[in-house]
Design an enzyme around this catalytic site. Sequence first.
Site, mmCIF file in Angstrom:
data_model
loop_
_atom_site.group_PDB
_atom_site.id
_atom_site.type_symbol
_atom_site.label_atom_id
_atom_site.label_comp_id
_atom_site.label_asym_id
_atom_site.label_seq_id
_atom_site.Cartn_x
_atom_site.Cartn_y
_atom_site.Cartn_z
ATOM 1 N N VAL A 54 26.609 -35.129 -22.622
ATOM 2 C CA VAL A 54 27.794 -34.590 -21.968
ATOM 3 C C VAL A 54 28.143 -35.501 -20.785
ATOM 4 C CG1 VAL A 54 28.633 -32.633 -20.611
ATOM 5 C CG2 VAL A 54 27.222 -32.226 -22.636
ATOM 6 N N CYS A 55 29.399 -35.893 -20.665
ATOM 7 C CA CYS A 55 29.819 -36.769 -19.568
ATOM 8 C C CYS A 55 29.691 -36.036 -18.233
ATOM 9 C CB CYS A 55 31.266 -37.212 -19.761
ATOM 10 S SG CYS A 55 31.943 -38.047 -18.307
ATOM 11 N N VAL A 56 29.003 -36.667 -17.293
ATOM 12 C CA VAL A 56 28.697 -35.996 -16.022
ATOM 13 C C VAL A 56 29.952 -35.666 -15.207
ATOM 14 C CG1 VAL A 56 28.196 -38.203 -14.849
ATOM 15 C CG2 VAL A 56 27.305 -36.068 -13.901
ATOM 16 N N ALA A 73 31.820 -32.931 -16.847
ATOM 17 C CA ALA A 73 31.024 -31.697 -16.784
ATOM 18 C C ALA A 73 31.119 -31.062 -15.396
ATOM 19 C CB ALA A 73 29.573 -31.985 -17.140
#
Lengths: 139, 100, 130
Positions: C77-79, C82
């Site tokens: 998941v892209c930080v 997110a």
Amino acid sequence: MVTEDTNHEGGQVKKFLYLNRRAPHGTNYAQEGLEVALIGAAFDQDVAMAYTDDGVFQLKKDQDTSDIGTKNFSATYGALGDYDVTRVYVELESLARRGLTKEDLMPLVYEDEDDDWEEKPLIRFVSEAELRDIIEEHE
Amino acid sequence: MLHTVNKSPFEKNSLHSCLRLSKPGANILLLEDGVYGALKGSDISEDIEASLADRGVYVLGPDLKARGIHDDRLIDGVQVVDYAGFVKLAVDAPRVQSWL
Amino acid sequence: MKFAVLVNEGPYTHQASDSAYRFAQAALDEGHEVTRVFFYHDGVNNGTRLTTPPQDDRHIANRWSELGKEHGVDLVVCVAAAQRRGIVDEDEQRRNGKDGNNIADGFRISGLGQLIEAGIQSDRLISFGD
């Protein structure tokens, strides 16, 4: 969606027209739009549905989502008549532009309480000009 | 090259951009609401028919089934594939461009 | 062949996540490798364990978790995406002083570099979105 005040058994009843312009399955706007219309009808509101543009695909018969794993909500359209949603309009021009005919749509019915509960076709096919008037009526 | 189109051509111009900007020899896969582009006798079916002269047009069967469209309603020459066929098209092409 | 998959849309609103899952499953069934699924934009919403869909509907987050566990698929998941959308793991909870976390089993939060790396290291990167 546009509304109009009327009176009905003491409670407030508004005329709602749900204008459906999106195809089913690629997004779930069709499913959640149908749910809100049915809830409105369950609250004894005067609900009409209009299907135009890609919205006409929502009523295509033989939908089966078993191979894409999403929820098949197309059977829920069969509940419209049970919820006394008896004005369901489909624009003929939108069908024709998509290579569809009247026979491609689900044979939805309702039981007419004013005519000894006779089963009648639910979908009313209308022209672009007629749909323009229907939208105007709900102002 | 494999191009994928997941939008209805009656609502968005993704399919038209893909047809305009893809090259002869390319394959185009219609999926999700993109499968409506494969319908015979629509306002846009002539564009697909023209592209079939030098491109392969495929349509994802599970998405057709979900939308109640039987194979006999498809433009002649459009080929139906399942997800395994989608994978094979991606394997066979050096690159995959999604027209999101 | 090595596949990487990009998912740009959240569960349930768009079919993108369903299509990506079906594609990944088919690739694995055909004997290919799916090295990584990268979740970007609203796609990060696939990675919360707190969803409760109705029983007759598919559980999209659990389905991804199971795919990750069974086939060793790296679910990233892209930080930045997110953080904007409230997808939190233990590290992010601590770092940003949040009162809980919600990352689903088998998912991890990392940077966009993981997407670039997936593009470089895989033979094909397939995107699903709106």
